[in-house]
Design a protein around this motif. Structure first.
Motif, PDB file in Angstrom:
ATOM      1  N   ALA A  87       0.823  -1.207   0.000  1.00 34.53           N
ATOM      2  CA  ALA A  87       0.000   0.000   0.000  1.00 34.53           C
ATOM      3  C   ALA A  87       0.858   1.259   0.000  1.00 34.53           C
ATOM      4  CB  ALA A  87      -0.927  -0.010   1.216  1.00 34.53           C
ATOM      5  N   MET A  91       2.085   1.675  -8.210  1.00 34.68           N
ATOM      6  CA  MET A  91       2.586   1.057  -9.430  1.00 34.68           C
ATOM      7  C   MET A  91       1.690   1.418 -10.607  1.00 34.68           C
ATOM      8  SD  MET A  91       3.898  -2.793 -10.022  1.00 34.68           S
ATOM      9  CE  MET A  91       4.890  -3.202 -11.440  1.00 34.68           C
ATOM     10  N   PHE A  93       1.075   0.483 -14.758  1.00 31.63           N
ATOM     11  CA  PHE A  93       1.345  -0.635 -15.661  1.00 31.63           C
ATOM     12  C   PHE A  93       1.302  -0.216 -17.130  1.00 31.63           C
ATOM     13  CE2 PHE A  93      -0.503  -2.163 -11.767  1.00 31.63           C
ATOM     14  CZ  PHE A  93       0.243  -3.283 -11.451  1.00 31.63           C
ATOM     15  N   LEU A  98      -6.845  -0.286 -15.449  1.00 33.85           N
ATOM     16  CA  LEU A  98      -7.927   0.352 -14.692  1.00 33.85           C
ATOM     17  C   LEU A  98      -9.019  -0.690 -14.484  1.00 33.85           C
ATOM     18  CD1 LEU A  98      -8.366   3.915 -16.233  1.00 33.85           C
ATOM     19  CD2 LEU A  98      -7.191   3.242 -14.141  1.00 33.85           C
ATOM     20  N   GLU A 110     -11.232   3.681  -4.762  1.00 32.22           N
ATOM     21  CA  GLU A 110     -11.363   2.304  -4.281  1.00 32.22           C
ATOM     22  C   GLU A 110     -10.375   1.935  -3.163  1.00 32.22           C
ATOM     23  OE1 GLU A 110     -13.599   0.202  -4.767  1.00 32.22           O
ATOM     24  OE2 GLU A 110     -12.748  -1.723  -4.166  1.00 32.22           O
ATOM     25  N   ALA A 111      -9.070   2.097  -3.444  1.00 32.94           N
ATOM     26  CA  ALA A 111      -8.084   1.650  -2.448  1.00 32.94           C
ATOM     27  C   ALA A 111      -8.092   2.522  -1.184  1.00 32.94           C
ATOM     28  CB  ALA A 111      -6.694   1.593  -3.072  1.00 32.94           C
ATOM     29  N   ARG A 159      -4.744   7.093  -9.492  1.00 30.05           N
ATOM     30  CA  ARG A 159      -5.179   6.008  -8.609  1.00 30.05           C
ATOM     31  C   ARG A 159      -4.038   5.583  -7.682  1.00 30.05           C
ATOM     32  NH1 ARG A 159      -6.987   0.345 -11.267  1.00 30.05           N
ATOM     33  NH2 ARG A 159      -4.813   0.348 -11.909  1.00 30.05           N
ATOM     34  N   ALA A 160      -2.822   5.491  -8.247  1.00 35.92           N
ATOM     35  CA  ALA A 160      -1.677   5.100  -7.427  1.00 35.92           C
ATOM     36  C   ALA A 160      -1.342   6.202  -6.425  1.00 35.92           C
ATOM     37  CB  ALA A 160      -0.481   4.794  -8.323  1.00 35.92           C
ATOM     38  N   MET A 163      -3.055   6.800  -2.836  1.00 37.77           N
ATOM     39  CA  MET A 163      -2.637   6.070  -1.635  1.00 37.77           C
ATOM     40  C   MET A 163      -1.461   6.754  -0.945  1.00 37.77           C
ATOM     41  SD  MET A 163      -4.636   3.591  -1.080  1.00 37.77           S
ATOM     42  CE  MET A 163      -3.815   2.343  -0.075  1.00 37.77           C
TER      43      MET A 163
END
Lengths: 250, 288
Positions: A87, A91, A93, A98, A110-111, A159-160, A163
């Motif tokens: 967490a 990362m 890709f 997605l 989400e995370a 998104r990454a 966190m």
């Protein structure tokens, strides 16, 4: 921030990594170059334990990846502990990955909600801010299929970042993009580097490496062939293998 | 290019695109209609079926109770099947060898034996082998619940266990196919964000697998509605059993079988509509 010592990895009988020693200091950007099959993506995936290593050790911010050391024994961590360490490492890709069943905003929320336990409102506020940073404030309600490749990759970066990772790993982030969309993604990554994020980037974008990297590493056949500043490795390579590779991509 | 190169002498704006004419389709449709009309008229005109009897029993109370029981047992058994299917599909794909083996064994056993035998087994054999059903705290003498197995294993319970466990084995394979259809990159992305494997399965993989799981599950449910008629062997009063009971006294075999079939057609039609909406719900994110 990242220390790799004698990292070995085998897929069956094939030795993919044959003793990798590398360090990345806090706030540094390291670019990994090399022909396909050289082990650079595998090494990246070892840093957050998506691949288990067969020898040596990797630590991120002083903590061993995937294991706990007790004397000479490395004890494999439980899934929950591995997840807690992952967490802290973001990362990105090659194929974005997605979550297609969620909107861009939900992808980013989400995370933080499921892993960090943020409330929906707090996660939404943070997600909107992350999307704004990558220039996609107005795309939050779109599903991934409705976005271009470049937009999808920037959502993946947001998104990454949601966190609040200590370290960001990029696995050929622009290789699957149409040429005219590469620029936006590279710009988002440059901005991140300027903000002081520690980054490890596997890429074929030499311009990006020259401009942003503190350290360039050339890998081939599972070993580090040459490492140094962009000026040393890209402009004045010493090793024949590096020269041969660069002559093909430059 | 000069105008003389083009075929014909017409100006392009005067041209009209004519779609292909499908004469064959019209001929085929007419032929099919004729055959159907002939079959229906034969059925009605032969007086083999007394239609007033069909009309009389269509909304008969006993039949309607049977319809209700058919719906209840099918929905519950299918729900149990889906739940078991998810559990055993995840078990089969897990890295835990105990789970993999247990799940494979379950699927092998329940897919490999006739559901009719399984129903009879639950209803007749289980109460013979286990005389009492007792729920007690282990290693103590505290008994929470006890009753003779014969009382517990009602026709309803036997039908639910027999149909549900059998369905679970088929659903396990359907769910497994669904899970395997989700690209590995999705798992990578979720794990990289710090999600645990179980959270990844629940939040990322299964919702995407639903698109692949729903169509064959609809198929299974339609099949279940009709397979539930086998529960009549354990005295469960579903619609076909009720129809059988009635025609065994009044001998109107064809009429009552038509009554039951009409109800099956109606229920399956509603189920198909439901499936359409479910598919739309889980497919909405994939419309450009």
């Amino acid at each position: 921030m990242v220390t790799a010592e004698g990292v070995c990895k085998r897929f069956g009988r094939t030795e993919v990594l044959a003793g990798i020693d590398l360090t990345v200091e806090r706030g540094q950007v390291m670019v990994l170059l090399g022909p396909s099959g050289s082990g650079k993506s595998t090494f990246l995936r070892c840093i957050n334990h998506l691949e288990k290593i067969d020898g040596g050790r990797i630590s991120v911010d002083g903590e061993l990846v995937g294991y706990r050391q007790a004397g000479v024994n490395l004890h494999e961590l439980k899934e929950r502990e591995v997840a807690a360490r992952r967490a802290q490492v973001g990362m990105v890709f090659q194929h974005f990955n997605l979550f297609p069943h969620m909107t861009a905003l939900a992808n980013v929320m989400e995370a933080p909600m499921q892993v960090k336990g943020l409330s929906r409102d707090a996660a939404r506020t943070a997600a909107v801010e992350q999307l704004r940073r990558v220039g996609l404030a107005d795309k939050g309600d779109n599903y991934p299929v409705q976005l271009s490749g470049g937009q999808q990759q920037r959502v993946a970066i947001a998104r990454a970042l949601a966190m609040a990772p200590k370290l960001m790993l990029f696995d050929e982030p622009t290789s699957a993009l149409d040429p005219e969309l590469v620029g936006d993604v590279l710009e988002a990554m440059k901005q991140l580097a300027r903000d002081g994020m520690t980054m490890v980037v596997v890429t074929h974008e030499m311009g990006f490496a020259r401009e942003v990297a503190d350290q360039v590493v050339f890998m081939d056949g599972g070993v580090v062939v040459e490492r140094g500043t962009p000026a040393e490795v890209i402009s004045n390579p010493r090793e024949e293998r590096t020269k041969a590779f660069l002559s093909k991509v430059l | 290019m000069s105008a003389t190169d083009a075929p014909g002498g017409t100006a392009p704006e005067q041209l009209r695109a004519v779609p292909i004419r499908h004469w064959g389709r019209w001929v085929a449709a007419a032929a099919i209609l004729l055959v159907v009309a002939w079959l229906v008229s034969a059925l009605i005109g032969s007086h083999a079926v007394e239609w007033s009897v069909v009309r009389h029993y269509l909304f008969n109370k006993t039949i309607l109770q049977g319809v209700r029981n058919t719906i209840i047992i099918s929905v519950l058994a299918q729900a149990a099947g889906i739940a078991l299917g998810v559990v055993f599909a995840v078990g089969r794909l897990s890295r835990n060898p105990v789970l993999t083996f247990t799940s494979s064994f379950y699927v092998w056993f329940f897919r490999g034996t006739p559901v009719l035998v399984q129903l009879i087994f639950w209803f007749n054999a289980v109460p013979l082998v286990f005389k009492n059903l007792t729920i007690a705290l282990p290693f103590t003498h505290v008994v929470l619940y006890t009753s003779p197995m014969v009382k517990f294993m009602t026709p309803f319970m036997a039908a639910l266990l027999g149909l549900g466990l059998n369905e679970g084995a088929y659903m396990a394979e359907i769910v497994r196919a669904g899970i395997l259809s989700v690209s590995h990159g999705q798992t990578d992305a979720a794990l990289a964000l710090g999600m645990t494997p179980s959270l990844t399965m629940r939040r990322i993989v299964l919702p995407q697998a639903m698109r692949v799981i729903i169509p064959p599950t609809g198929n299974e449910f339609l099949s279940m509605l009709k397979t539930s008629s086998l529960a009549s062997v354990v005295l469960y009063g579903e619609v076909l059993r009720r129809a059988t009971d009635i025609y065994s006294t009044n001998l109107r075999v064809l009429e009552l079988l038509i009554v039951a079939s009409l109800w099956y057609l109606l229920i399956t039609s509603f189920a198909s509509v439901g499936q359409y909406f479910l598919e739309r719900r889980f497919g909405r994110a994939y419309i450009r």
